[in-house]
Design an enzyme around this catalytic site. Sequence first.
Site, short mmCIF file in Angstrom:
data_model
loop_
_atom_site.label_atom_id
_atom_site.label_comp_id
_atom_site.label_asym_id
_atom_site.label_seq_id
_atom_site.Cartn_x
_atom_site.Cartn_y
_atom_site.Cartn_z
N GLN A 29 33.08 44.86 38.68
CA GLN A 29 32.02 44.54 37.71
C GLN A 29 32.46 43.39 36.79
O GLN A 29 31.64 42.74 36.17
CB GLN A 29 31.70 45.81 36.90
CG GLN A 29 30.71 45.64 35.76
CD GLN A 29 29.32 45.18 36.24
OE1 GLN A 29 28.96 45.40 37.39
NE2 GLN A 29 28.58 44.55 35.35
N MET A 79 41.13 42.41 32.21
CA MET A 79 42.23 41.89 33.03
C MET A 79 41.73 40.78 33.94
O MET A 79 40.63 40.86 34.48
CB MET A 79 42.83 43.00 33.86
CG MET A 79 43.65 43.94 33.02
SD MET A 79 44.59 45.05 34.06
CE MET A 79 45.38 46.02 32.80
N HIS A 135 42.55 44.78 40.11
CA HIS A 135 42.50 44.77 41.58
C HIS A 135 42.93 46.14 42.13
O HIS A 135 42.33 46.65 43.08
CB HIS A 135 43.46 43.71 42.15
CG HIS A 135 43.13 42.30 41.79
ND1 HIS A 135 43.94 41.53 40.99
CD2 HIS A 135 42.09 41.50 42.15
CE1 HIS A 135 43.42 40.31 40.87
NE2 HIS A 135 42.31 40.27 41.56
P1 AMP Z 1 39.77 37.72 42.06
O1 AMP Z 1 41.12 37.92 42.67
O2 AMP Z 1 39.80 37.30 40.63
O3 AMP Z 1 38.85 36.89 42.92
O4 AMP Z 1 39.09 39.15 42.03
C1 AMP Z 1 39.01 39.95 43.17
C2 AMP Z 1 38.17 41.16 42.85
O5 AMP Z 1 38.76 41.89 41.78
C3 AMP Z 1 36.74 40.80 42.40
O6 AMP Z 1 35.82 41.73 42.98
C4 AMP Z 1 36.82 40.96 40.90
O7 AMP Z 1 35.58 41.28 40.31
C5 AMP Z 1 37.79 42.13 40.78
N1 AMP Z 1 38.41 42.16 39.46
C6 AMP Z 1 39.07 41.14 38.85
N2 AMP Z 1 39.44 41.52 37.60
C7 AMP Z 1 39.01 42.79 37.43
C8 AMP Z 1 39.07 43.73 36.36
N3 AMP Z 1 39.65 43.43 35.20
N4 AMP Z 1 38.51 44.95 36.54
C9 AMP Z 1 37.90 45.26 37.72
N5 AMP Z 1 37.81 44.43 38.76
C10 AMP Z 1 38.35 43.21 38.63
#
Ligand code: AMP
Length: 282
Positions: free
Chosen positions: A148, A184, A37
Amino acid sequence: MKLIKTIAEMQQFSKSASRNGKKVGVVPTMGYLHSGHMSLIDHARKLADVVIVTIFVNPTQFGPNEDLDKYPRDFERDWKSCEQHGVAAVFAPAPEEMYFPDRSTWVVEEKLSQGLCGQSRPTHFRGVTTVVAKLFNATLPDVAVFGQKDAQQAMVIKRMTRDLNFPVEIVVAPIVREADGLAMSSRNKYLSLDERIRALSISASLSDAEARIKAEGRKALGGIAEKIAEKIAASGGKVDYVEVRDADNLEPASESTSCLLIAVAAYFGVTRLIDNILINLN
Ligand code: AMP
């Protein structure tokens, strides 16, 4: 840094920034922030003058038997991380602020959201498109950064933004991994130590596939999904899908594919993990 809980205040904040000539960026998240994030936030800071992070565990993107209630939360820690990374405002609405009890409108993308995660989570993407549309209307951004890591989600959101003429530039930032390769994710917290070690087979099998395709070219594609699935199953994972798709349109990979997306979802214990890799074929 400002904490904003209502849509009206969020819109005012963003309009006032725009009136002052500032470019507004948003990073939508469900909180429990990690370095993945934070990389999106850092990216957004390069593209925009004012960066808003939204923290909202969106109930409509969880299926009835999914982990909504136990989804990890740590607002204090998220707040500190956002402060350290130069975020201007955190938008953290309560569910009642986002959803009327008698709501009856959904935003639905009908093509790219089919298959892959849409297969095993049939109501997931309409929850995602609906909440992202609402978050765009609340934060009024010029640019929004997604990861991604959720490759299909990023494509669905790009399509929605284009089809509905949201005046928002969608930027997709690379996957951030742990030192040992595990992508992650807030959900990694659910893994036992043993599951965590076994789950490395996901990223390892994707890297192996990449190495083979880089060495042998397109002829390595035959059976590649099966090989990945075998490796994950051999380490105790329950494979949901391994898909080899065209990264430009999510169609099955073909002779004309120039960039491949290999996407995986697998369970370790009760935890569903996703990962993917982009491979340029030219
Ligand atoms: P989430 O909180 O899981 O809904 O994710 C919020 C944003 O963070 C989304 O655009 C995800 O794709 C991005 N995200 C989550 N994990 C990663 C990661 N390991 N690397 C890059 N972006 C991430």
